[in-house]
Motif scaffolding. Structure first.
Motif, PDB file in Angstrom:
ATOM      1  N   TYR A 152       0.878  -1.184   0.000  1.00  0.00           N
ATOM      2  CA  TYR A 152       0.000   0.000   0.000  1.00  0.00           C
ATOM      3  C   TYR A 152       0.908   1.224   0.000  1.00  0.00           C
ATOM      4  CZ  TYR A 152      -3.380  -3.406   1.802  1.00  0.00           C
ATOM      5  OH  TYR A 152      -4.168  -4.493   1.979  1.00  0.00           O
ATOM      6  N   GLU A 208      -5.202   3.028  -0.072  1.00  0.00           N
ATOM      7  CA  GLU A 208      -6.439   2.377   0.368  1.00  0.00           C
ATOM      8  C   GLU A 208      -7.470   3.358   0.904  1.00  0.00           C
ATOM      9  OE1 GLU A 208      -6.326  -0.667  -1.162  1.00  0.00           O
ATOM     10  OE2 GLU A 208      -7.549  -1.221   0.555  1.00  0.00           O
ATOM     11  N   ILE A 255     -10.207   3.356   8.119  1.00  0.00           N
ATOM     12  CA  ILE A 255      -9.792   3.849   6.799  1.00  0.00           C
ATOM     13  C   ILE A 255     -11.006   4.497   6.145  1.00  0.00           C
ATOM     14  CG2 ILE A 255      -8.903   3.199   4.529  1.00  0.00           C
ATOM     15  CD1 ILE A 255      -7.432   0.888   6.019  1.00  0.00           C
ATOM     16  N   LYS A 294     -14.518   3.109   5.122  1.00  0.00           N
ATOM     17  CA  LYS A 294     -14.363   1.873   4.331  1.00  0.00           C
ATOM     18  C   LYS A 294     -14.136   0.672   5.246  1.00  0.00           C
ATOM     19  CE  LYS A 294     -11.844   1.739   0.563  1.00  0.00           C
ATOM     20  NZ  LYS A 294     -10.641   1.945  -0.287  1.00  0.00           N
ATOM     21  N   TYR A 295     -13.238   0.855   6.201  1.00  0.00           N
ATOM     22  CA  TYR A 295     -12.909  -0.228   7.140  1.00  0.00           C
ATOM     23  C   TYR A 295     -12.723   0.384   8.519  1.00  0.00           C
ATOM     24  CZ  TYR A 295     -11.339  -2.177   2.677  1.00  0.00           C
ATOM     25  OH  TYR A 295     -11.253  -2.558   1.372  1.00  0.00           O
ATOM     26  N   ARG A 296     -13.131  -0.374   9.520  1.00  0.00           N
ATOM     27  CA  ARG A 296     -12.967   0.097  10.898  1.00  0.00           C
ATOM     28  C   ARG A 296     -12.607  -1.103  11.758  1.00  0.00           C
ATOM     29  NH1 ARG A 296     -17.683   3.147  14.354  1.00  0.00           N
ATOM     30  NH2 ARG A 296     -16.533   3.229  16.313  1.00  0.00           N
ATOM     31  N   CYS A 297     -11.517  -0.986  12.435  1.00  0.00           N
ATOM     32  CA  CYS A 297     -11.000  -2.132  13.188  1.00  0.00           C
ATOM     33  C   CYS A 297     -11.853  -2.400  14.431  1.00  0.00           C
ATOM     34  CB  CYS A 297      -9.556  -1.842  13.589  1.00  0.00           C
ATOM     35  SG  CYS A 297      -8.659  -3.301  14.046  1.00  0.00           S
ATOM     36  N   ILE A 299      -2.784  -1.577   7.833  1.00  0.00           N
ATOM     37  CA  ILE A 299      -3.951  -1.603   6.937  1.00  0.00           C
ATOM     38  C   ILE A 299      -4.477  -3.030   6.808  1.00  0.00           C
ATOM     39  CG2 ILE A 299      -4.703  -1.214   4.550  1.00  0.00           C
ATOM     40  CD1 ILE A 299      -2.737   1.236   4.542  1.00  0.00           C
ATOM     41  N   ASP A 300      -3.573  -3.998   6.635  1.00  0.00           N
ATOM     42  CA  ASP A 300      -4.024  -5.399   6.552  1.00  0.00           C
ATOM     43  C   ASP A 300      -4.748  -5.814   7.832  1.00  0.00           C
ATOM     44  OD1 ASP A 300      -3.258  -5.991   3.983  1.00  0.00           O
ATOM     45  OD2 ASP A 300      -1.277  -6.754   4.553  1.00  0.00           O
ATOM     46  N   LYS A 347      -8.209  -4.231   7.925  1.00  0.00           N
ATOM     47  CA  LYS A 347      -9.099  -4.904   6.973  1.00  0.00           C
ATOM     48  C   LYS A 347      -9.489  -6.296   7.480  1.00  0.00           C
ATOM     49  CE  LYS A 347      -8.194  -4.117   2.455  1.00  0.00           C
ATOM     50  NZ  LYS A 347      -7.436  -3.801   1.226  1.00  0.00           N
ATOM     51  N   ASP A 360     -12.087  -5.892  10.191  1.00  0.00           N
ATOM     52  CA  ASP A 360     -13.058  -4.846   9.846  1.00  0.00           C
ATOM     53  C   ASP A 360     -14.436  -5.141  10.437  1.00  0.00           C
ATOM     54  OD1 ASP A 360     -14.409  -2.739   8.561  1.00  0.00           O
ATOM     55  OD2 ASP A 360     -14.992  -4.096   6.935  1.00  0.00           O
ATOM     56  N   GLN A 368     -20.416   3.154   6.909  1.00  0.00           N
ATOM     57  CA  GLN A 368     -20.084   3.174   5.465  1.00  0.00           C
ATOM     58  C   GLN A 368     -20.917   4.188   4.690  1.00  0.00           C
ATOM     59  OE1 GLN A 368     -20.772  -0.969   4.912  1.00  0.00           O
ATOM     60  NE2 GLN A 368     -18.619  -1.520   5.117  1.00  0.00           N
TER      61      GLN A 368
END
Ligand code: BMA
Length: 341
Positions: free
Chosen positions: A4, A228, A252, A262-265, A322-323, A326, A329, A336
Motif C-alpha cells: 500500500y 487504500e 480507513i 471503508k474499514y474500521r478495526c 492496513i491489513d 481490513k 473490519d 459506510q
C-alpha cells in the motif's frame, strides 16, 4: 516494497525502532523501548507534557506540545528535535496574535494537532469559547502564530484537519461534546472553502458495540493519505468502575468522500498496558495526536499522550496496519454511509 502506498513526502530520518521479541503483542503496533520520550517537569513552570503533535520541518522536527503548567492550566509550547525523540522546548508558551498582529492569547489551550496544508502549518486545539470549543491558528515560520476564526460553536473537541483539500475543500473532523468529561461522542466531518466558513456537516462514525470504544470516540492524528484511503488513528473510550479507559483505534476513510468509513478495526491498536500509560495524572490513557510517516518505507510513528502525564511513541508499518484493520473490519452500514439523515 510496501504494497500500500503512503501518499506523502519521504521522511528519511524519521524516528524508528524495529519490533523486538518483547514487544510482540496483539496488534500491528509496538512501543518505543525507551518510552516515555518526555518525562515530568520538562521545563520550568510545566509539570507534564502529553497529547502533543509534531511535523517534519527543515530537515528536523518541530511540534506543539500540551503543557500542563504548574498552576494546572494547559497551554501550548513549541518544541524542536533533531531525531523526533529527544525534544527541547521553548521556556515561554506560544504567543498568538490576531489577524492585525495584536496579542491574542486563548484562555487555555490543550490537545493541539499540527497539520501542514500546502505551504502553511495549522494548529488546531481545544480552547474556551464560552465553553469547550475548537481553536485554529496558522503559521508559516513557527515565529508568528495567527489565530483564525473559531470553526465551530461550543461544545466541541478533538478537531483534526486533513493534510490536503478534498474536492477543493478543507476538511475537518471534530467531536461535538459538552464542557466536562463528556460521557458520549461521535466523529463528524465539516468542510470549508477558506477555513472561515464551515458547513456540509456529515457524520463519520459513532462509538461502537465493541466495548473498548462504547462510550465515546474522537479524532486523533491527522489522517494519512494512502492508496487504500485515509488512514485514521483515533481514540476510543470505555467507562469502568474505576473511570474512563482511552485506547487507540484505526479506521480507513474513503479518499474522495471521507465521511464514508471503508474499514474500521473492531479491536484496539494500542491500549494502556505499560506503567506510564496505566499510572499518572489520569490513569489508563493512550491518546494519539500525530504521526510521522515515510512514504518510501511505509513506516509510521505515532505520538500519543500517556496517562495525561507523558508522551509515548509507537511504531508500525502501513502495510501491516492496513491489513490488520481490513482483517478485523467491523464497519457498520451506518459507518459506510455518507453520513446524512
Ligand atoms: C479528554 C481530554 C484529553 C485527556 C482525556 C483523559 O477529555 O481532556 O486531553 O487526555 O480526557 O483525561
Amino acid at each position: 516494497m510496501p504494497h500500500y502506498k503512503i501518499l506523502a513526502p519521504e521522511v528519511k530520518s524519521m524516528p524508528w525502532q524495529e519490533k523486538t521479541e518483547a514487544e510482540k503483542g496483539n496488534s500491528p503496533l509496538w512501543r518505543y523501548a525507551e518510552n516515555p520520550i518526555i518525562d515530568r517537569n520538562p521545563i520550568p513552570g510545566v509539570a507534564r507534557i502529553f497529547n502533543s503533535a509534531v511535523v517534519p520541518y527543515e530537515g528536523a522536527f518541530i511540534g506543539v506540545f500540551r503543557a500542563e503548567q504548574t498552576n494546572g492550566i494547559p497551554f501550548i509550547y513549541l518544541g524542536r528535535s533533531a531525531d523526533g525523540i529527544h525534544w527541547t522546548f521553548d521556556e515561554k508558551r506560544i504567543e498568538f496574535v490576531d489577524e492585525e498582529g495584536r496579542p491574542f492569547q486563548p484562555v487555555y489551550a490543550y490537545d493541539p494537532r499540527l497539520v501542514k496544508v500546502e505551504d502553511t502549518y495549522y494548529i488546531i486545539w481545544c480552547c474556551d469559547f464560552w465553553g469547550a470549543s475548537i481553536g485554529l491558528a496558522r503559521t508559516k515560520d513557527f515565529k508568528t502564530f495567527v489565530r483564525m476564526e473559531p470553526p465551530f460553536i461550543p461544545f466541541n473537541r478533538n478537531a483534526v484537519l486533513f493534510p490536503r483539500k478534498v474536492g477543493g475543500m478543507y476538511k475537518m473532523l471534530s467531536r461535538p461534546s459538552d464542557s466536562g468529561h463528556t460521557p458520549f461522542g461521535d466523529i463528524f466531518i465539516s468542510e470549508s472553502p477558506d477555513l472561515i466558513y464551515w458547513g456540509r456537516h456529515r457524520h463519520v462514525m459513532s462509538r461502537s458495540g465493541n466495548w473498548w470504544e462504547n462510550l465515546k470516540i474522537g479524532g486523533g492524528a491527522a489522517p494519512i493519505e494512502t492508496s487504500e484511503g485515509w488512514l485514521l488513528f483515533y481514540h476510543g473510550v470505555t467507562g469502568t468502575c474505576n473511570g474512563y479507559v482511552y485506547s487507540i483505534g484505526g479506521a480507513i476513510l474513503d479518499i474522495d468522500e471521507p465521511s464514508k468509513v471503508k474499514y474500521r478495526c473492531s479491536t484496539w491498536l494500542l491500549t494502556p498496558e505499560k506503567p506510564y500509560e496505566e499510572r499518572g495524572f489520569v490513569p489508563n490513557v493512550c491518546f494519539p495526536c500525530a504521526t510521522i510517516h515515510d512514504s518510501a518505507t511505509g513506516r509510521i510513528a505515532i505520538y500519543y499522550g500517556a496517562a495525561d502525564s507523558y508522551v509515548g511513541l509507537a511504531f508500525g508499518y502501513a502495510d501491516e496496519i492496513i491489513d490488520y484493520i481490513k482483517a478485523n473490519d467491523a464497519a457498520s452500514a451506518d459507518d459506510q454511509s455518507i453520513g446524512l439523515r
